[in-house]
Write a protein that holds these residues in place. Structure first.
Motif, mmCIF file in Angstrom:
data_model
loop_
_atom_site.group_PDB
_atom_site.id
_atom_site.type_symbol
_atom_site.label_atom_id
_atom_site.label_comp_id
_atom_site.label_asym_id
_atom_site.label_seq_id
_atom_site.Cartn_x
_atom_site.Cartn_y
_atom_site.Cartn_z
ATOM 1 N N VAL A 182 32.430 37.307 36.674
ATOM 2 C CA VAL A 182 32.514 37.527 38.116
ATOM 3 C C VAL A 182 33.956 37.852 38.471
ATOM 4 N N TYR A 183 34.143 38.863 39.313
ATOM 5 C CA TYR A 183 35.479 39.219 39.790
ATOM 6 C C TYR A 183 35.545 38.888 41.280
ATOM 7 N N GLU A 184 36.451 37.992 41.633
ATOM 8 C CA GLU A 184 36.596 37.566 43.024
ATOM 9 C C GLU A 184 37.921 38.081 43.573
ATOM 10 N N ARG A 185 37.866 38.737 44.692
ATOM 11 C CA ARG A 185 39.081 39.287 45.285
ATOM 12 C C ARG A 185 39.866 38.181 46.001
ATOM 13 N N LYS A 186 41.084 38.508 46.400
ATOM 14 C CA LYS A 186 41.975 37.515 47.004
ATOM 15 C C LYS A 186 41.418 36.934 48.300
ATOM 16 N N ASP A 187 40.552 37.692 48.989
ATOM 17 C CA ASP A 187 39.982 37.191 50.243
ATOM 18 C C ASP A 187 38.694 36.398 50.010
ATOM 19 N N GLY A 188 38.346 36.176 48.743
ATOM 20 C CA GLY A 188 37.173 35.375 48.421
ATOM 21 C C GLY A 188 35.889 36.150 48.242
ATOM 22 N N THR A 189 35.903 37.446 48.549
ATOM 23 C CA THR A 189 34.703 38.262 48.370
ATOM 24 C C THR A 189 34.554 38.667 46.901
ATOM 25 N N ILE A 190 33.334 38.972 46.508
ATOM 26 C CA ILE A 190 33.049 39.362 45.132
ATOM 27 C C ILE A 190 33.219 40.871 44.981
ATOM 28 N N ASP A 191 33.972 41.271 43.962
ATOM 29 C CA ASP A 191 34.208 42.686 43.680
ATOM 30 C C ASP A 191 33.070 43.192 42.797
ATOM 31 N N GLU A 192 32.181 43.980 43.374
ATOM 32 C CA GLU A 192 31.004 44.452 42.641
ATOM 33 C C GLU A 192 31.071 45.941 42.321
ATOM 34 N N ALA B 103 34.481 28.853 33.626
ATOM 35 C CA ALA B 103 35.917 29.009 33.404
ATOM 36 C C ALA B 103 36.509 29.837 34.528
ATOM 37 N N THR B 104 37.547 29.327 35.159
ATOM 38 C CA THR B 104 38.245 30.084 36.194
ATOM 39 C C THR B 104 39.533 30.667 35.617
ATOM 40 N N VAL B 105 39.816 31.903 35.999
ATOM 41 C CA VAL B 105 40.987 32.610 35.478
ATOM 42 C C VAL B 105 41.717 33.275 36.635
ATOM 43 N N ASP B 106 43.004 33.034 36.737
ATOM 44 C CA ASP B 106 43.837 33.730 37.723
ATOM 45 C C ASP B 106 44.155 35.109 37.163
ATOM 46 N N ALA B 107 43.602 36.142 37.786
ATOM 47 C CA ALA B 107 43.786 37.504 37.272
ATOM 48 C C ALA B 107 45.245 37.935 37.280
ATOM 49 N N THR B 108 46.054 37.336 38.136
ATOM 50 C CA THR B 108 47.455 37.749 38.234
ATOM 51 C C THR B 108 48.300 37.207 37.082
ATOM 52 N N THR B 109 47.792 36.190 36.373
ATOM 53 C CA THR B 109 48.563 35.607 35.262
ATOM 54 C C THR B 109 47.834 35.717 33.925
ATOM 55 N N PHE B 110 46.654 36.326 33.910
ATOM 56 C CA PHE B 110 45.835 36.360 32.697
ATOM 57 C C PHE B 110 46.552 37.040 31.540
ATOM 58 N N ASP B 111 47.178 38.172 31.797
ATOM 59 C CA ASP B 111 47.870 38.893 30.721
ATOM 60 C C ASP B 111 48.992 38.043 30.127
ATOM 61 N N MET B 112 49.703 37.313 30.977
ATOM 62 C CA MET B 112 50.800 36.474 30.501
ATOM 63 C C MET B 112 50.267 35.358 29.595
ATOM 64 N N TYR B 113 49.208 34.685 30.052
ATOM 65 C CA TYR B 113 48.622 33.616 29.242
ATOM 66 C C TYR B 113 48.040 34.172 27.947
ATOM 67 N N LEU B 114 47.442 35.353 28.034
ATOM 68 C CA LEU B 114 46.841 35.956 26.855
ATOM 69 C C LEU B 114 47.911 36.283 25.819
ATOM 70 N N VAL C 281 32.475 33.202 33.581
ATOM 71 C CA VAL C 281 33.924 33.360 33.673
ATOM 72 C C VAL C 281 34.235 34.024 35.008
ATOM 73 N N ILE C 282 35.043 33.358 35.822
ATOM 74 C CA ILE C 282 35.369 33.862 37.158
ATOM 75 C C ILE C 282 36.835 34.274 37.195
ATOM 76 N N PHE C 283 37.067 35.573 37.308
ATOM 77 C CA PHE C 283 38.427 36.076 37.503
ATOM 78 C C PHE C 283 38.669 36.122 39.007
ATOM 79 N N ASN C 284 39.572 35.281 39.505
ATOM 80 C CA ASN C 284 39.862 35.293 40.932
ATOM 81 C C ASN C 284 41.212 35.948 41.215
#
Length: 313
Positions: A171-181, A115-126, A143-146
């Motif tokens: 998984v948390y993916e930052r805007k530049d495509g790198t993984i936020d660990e 499942a892919t999730v846009d972190a910038t709109t997740f709260d709105m959809y939720l 679940v990939i939060f990008n």
């Protein structure tokens, strides 16, 4: 005939499904495993290039309406394209039961759901489509939060997912495509002599202790608890915990930890207590493996709180 691996990609439009499928096929080398078939159920901003797909032996078919997504159609494509693997880009507004309860072609097996999730709109959809988005997260293996940044409330998002889907990898993916660990910050201090868990933090602590029990080995914790101690429970065992609301009032469930206490018969069922206990990581059938087991240091009677529920987000 060998099994055909099916990879199911869910998420709302523009959440990154197409980009993830392209990365999986091209950058991760999945295309080298034979003929691939992409079943695309919606058109997003990112498109598939036919020349690019031809190079990696990948066919693509489109389906626009949920009622057209049928067993007959899937069998038709299976017989036409003879895929070795299938990637389904599912429409985020369609019910998950449409595909999960469907009889797939006999060789097809869903091996992973992402499942892919846009972190910038997740709260709105939720807030506006909670049931729909949680349905997708509930069935996902990953679940990939990008599009995450430093302000993304990863802890809240993780708790929302884990409250509904314990097995999911996040998984948390930052805007530049790198993984936020980066490690997630907890709202309580693990270095205290006694870690005091407030009602507001109970669900956070519960999830973290189940996911990372070794972190709490030998630590002392204190919290307000409702006692689960019916007569049918094994002697010397009771469960201090809280009722938690995961999604809505219909989804209230009791969450607590196994507690070993020789004098458990003196702790009435459904009573309220302040408990201070030491955590030991032990095998327990209740956890189906090793998990946090509490050993009380002190137990004191307590008043029922104004709000008996705790919350995951």
């Amino acid at each position: 005939m060998d099994e055909v691996g099916v990879y199911l990609f869910t998420g709302f439009m523009d959440s990154g499904k197409t980009s993830l499928i392209k990365d999986t096929l091209i950058e991760n080398g999945f295309a080298e495993q034979g003929n691939s078939l992409i079943i695309c159920c919606e058109d997003g901003d990112v498109e598939y290039e036919k020349e690019e797909l031809d190079k990696i032996n990948t066919q693509i078919v489109y389906i626009e309406k949920e009622e057209e997504f049928t067993e007959e159609k899937l069998n038709e494509w299976n017989n036409e394209y003879h895929p070795d693997q299938v990637f389904i880009e599912y429409n985020g507004t369609w019910g998950m039961d449409t595909i999960l309860e469907m009889k797939l072609p006999k060789e097809w097996v869903i091996v992973q759901s992402l499942a892919t999730v846009d972190a910038t709109t997740f709260d709105m959809y939720l807030g506006n489509m909670r049931a729909m988005i949680l349905e997708q997260l509930f069935s996902a293996d990953v679940v990939i939060f990008n599009r995450c940044d430093d302000n993304t409330d990863r802890g809240k998002y993780r708790r929302t997912v884990k409250a509904n889907n314990r097995k999911a990898q996040i998984v948390y993916e930052r805007k530049d495509g790198t993984i936020d660990e980066r490690p997630e910050e907890l709202p309580f201090d693990l270095n205290q002599d006694v870690i005091e868990i407030t009602d507001a933090d109970y669900a956070i602590w519960y999830m973290d202790a189940l996911d990372n029990p070794k972190k709490y080995q030998g630590k002392k914790v204190k919290f307000l608890a409702l006692v689960y101690n019916p007569d049918k429970l094994k002697k010397g065992i009771f469960v201090p915990g809280r009722f938690a609301m995961t999604c809505c009032i219909e989804d209230v469930t009791f969450i607590g930890f196994k507690c070993k206490y020789k004098e458990e018969d003196q702790i009435p069922h459904k009573s309220w207590i302040h408990i201070t206990a030491e955590v030991q990581v032990e095998f327990a059938k209740e956890y189906k493996g090793k998990g946090p087991v509490l050993y009380p240091v002190s137990i004191e009677p307590a008043e029922k709180p104004e709000d008996e529920l705790v919350y995951f987000s």
